[in-house]
Design an enzyme around this catalytic site. Sequence first.
Site, PDB file in Angstrom:
ATOM      1  N   CYS A 213      44.269  49.093  42.888  1.00 32.78           N
ATOM      2  CA  CYS A 213      43.748  48.464  41.672  1.00 32.78           C
ATOM      3  C   CYS A 213      43.911  49.336  40.433  1.00 32.78           C
ATOM      4  CB  CYS A 213      42.271  48.121  41.868  1.00 32.78           C
ATOM      5  SG  CYS A 213      41.978  46.923  43.199  1.00 32.78           S
ATOM      6  N   HIS A 292      44.174  62.174  41.761  1.00 35.01           N
ATOM      7  CA  HIS A 292      44.598  61.719  43.083  1.00 35.01           C
ATOM      8  C   HIS A 292      43.946  62.605  44.143  1.00 35.01           C
ATOM      9  CE1 HIS A 292      46.922  59.936  46.228  1.00 35.01           C
ATOM     10  NE2 HIS A 292      47.797  59.370  45.407  1.00 35.01           N
ATOM     11  N   HIS A 376      33.294  51.582  23.500  1.00 35.89           N
ATOM     12  CA  HIS A 376      33.435  50.516  24.483  1.00 35.89           C
ATOM     13  C   HIS A 376      33.903  51.083  25.820  1.00 35.89           C
ATOM     14  CE1 HIS A 376      33.111  47.792  21.050  1.00 35.89           C
ATOM     15  NE2 HIS A 376      34.090  48.475  20.473  1.00 35.89           N
ATOM     16  N   HIS A 380      36.644  49.051  35.955  1.00 40.64           N
ATOM     17  CA  HIS A 380      37.314  48.125  36.869  1.00 40.64           C
ATOM     18  C   HIS A 380      36.300  47.236  37.577  1.00 40.64           C
ATOM     19  CE1 HIS A 380      39.605  46.417  40.057  1.00 40.64           C
ATOM     20  NE2 HIS A 380      39.088  47.188  40.992  1.00 40.64           N
ATOM     21  N   HIS A 409      32.209  38.018  36.993  1.00 38.89           N
ATOM     22  CA  HIS A 409      31.585  36.715  37.176  1.00 38.89           C
ATOM     23  C   HIS A 409      32.564  35.576  36.913  1.00 38.89           C
ATOM     24  CE1 HIS A 409      29.193  33.165  35.902  1.00 38.89           C
ATOM     25  NE2 HIS A 409      28.344  33.576  36.835  1.00 38.89           N
ATOM     26  N   ASN A 413      37.522  39.795  41.085  1.00 44.98           N
ATOM     27  CA  ASN A 413      38.281  41.041  41.092  1.00 44.98           C
ATOM     28  C   ASN A 413      39.771  40.681  41.018  1.00 44.98           C
ATOM     29  OD1 ASN A 413      39.594  43.436  41.590  1.00 44.98           O
ATOM     30  ND2 ASN A 413      38.446  43.953  43.441  1.00 44.98           N
TER      31      ASN A 413
END
Length: 485
Positions: A213, A292, A376, A380, A409, A413
């Site tokens: 993702c 990573h 802001h 994810h 909502h 995802n």
Amino acid sequence: MAQSLKLCYQFLVNNFFILLLIPSTIAISFKILFTSPEEIMSMYNSMHLTPMVLLCASFFVVYILTLFVMWRPRPVYLVDYALFKPPRSYRVSFAGFIEHVRMGRLFSELKSVHFQMKILERSGLGENTCLPPALHYIPPTPTMAMAREEAELIIFSAMDSLLQKTGIKPRDVDILILNCSLFSPTPSLTAMVINKYKMRSNIRSFNLSGMGCSAGLISIDLARDLLQRYPNSNAVVISTEILTPNCYKGKERAMLLPNCLFRMGGAALLLSNRRADRCRAKYRLAHVVRTHKGADDKSYGCVSQEEDSEGNVGIKLNIDLMAVAGEALKSNITTIGPLVLPASEQILFALSLIGRKIINSKWKPYIPDFKQAFEHFCIHAGGRAVIDELQKNLRLTNEQVEASRMTLHRFGNTSSSSLWYELSYIESKGRMKKGDRVWQIAFGSGFKCNSAVWKCNRTIKLPVEGPWADCIDKYPVHIPEVVKL
């Protein structure tokens, strides 16, 4: 009282050089003001500046300025972006999802159906998320042809919208990057885009897969590096995930979670390093930080695609996923902190780190106040637990995570494209002003935590075109802890 002292401390530290410069400037101004012209000429003559010396000094200054202009990083601008909005006919309600699972006879045990129902109740998803047509059939038909149809629908829709919004022609695209983790056909998806839009033969194309993702920000990082290498160029970045071939049909609970959370989505972005695009661009890329943790076995295996005991392939989410994500986030903010935090927060963080190393390792670590660095936040939308954990760790307000919760909502995802749905939400609410800073945070298998920092180039005016246009007035909505089905 403590809050007032902290505000005073922040003002003094963050404006230290300005406060130091003001009295120095006043003192120098008074000195020059009360110096006679004769004294100034006398000082000039005493330096013995011959024409040759002045010429050499001028040449040196021009040489240094030329080197600075040639070697400084080229600014990378986000000109605009477009998002895929699924047709209403693809909508899947909670009741429809559960009924479909029961009728489709995919799951041999009622326990599996009941487990998915419990996940949906606590997921934070709404009733308007969408699944591709292949997963609406009874039973589902996850064929290669249907997967390609889903890819074409999402990618071409987003690309068409991007080309219309930016006015760029397909043959003018210099770099094409596409990331899709779990669907990697031959010819590649980038080849599919090049064929559809008849792009030129010397286009630099890259197809990223298997990176989870957070692959969207990896694509941004790759585009930035390429734009540093090639002047006067642009790059189109496409982020999506294809769900058709990735529906898990077994009964392993750790592999049933993605069925409940992942939904259709995609984004297409136009990046540029051209000066001509500076005025019309929405954002300027400030930083990309990638972490990573793949060297650690637990981190490497916490999200993986594998077979269960019955040979069904799916994505397995291990129980220690949140702990691994927390460690990856700590490493990431340790790197990004010095790049974005004001001096007052960096000093407190450094003192806390030194104190834990030297005095007492059990001291509670100081968590920097990132609200001073960003206006802001785009976290994810991987699930309610992910958003809750980051809100807690970063001490964010409900309004600062509103975009993430509402995206989860409304759209579910959507993997690597979720960050752009969140950014579009902020814009659609009229909250994005010139100079505002945005922090995007994403997690991915491997295990990776990636961050991108953007600075708003111009105030975003309403109304904003995009997937929120017909429903933004209904948000934010209250999302209960449990939705009883």
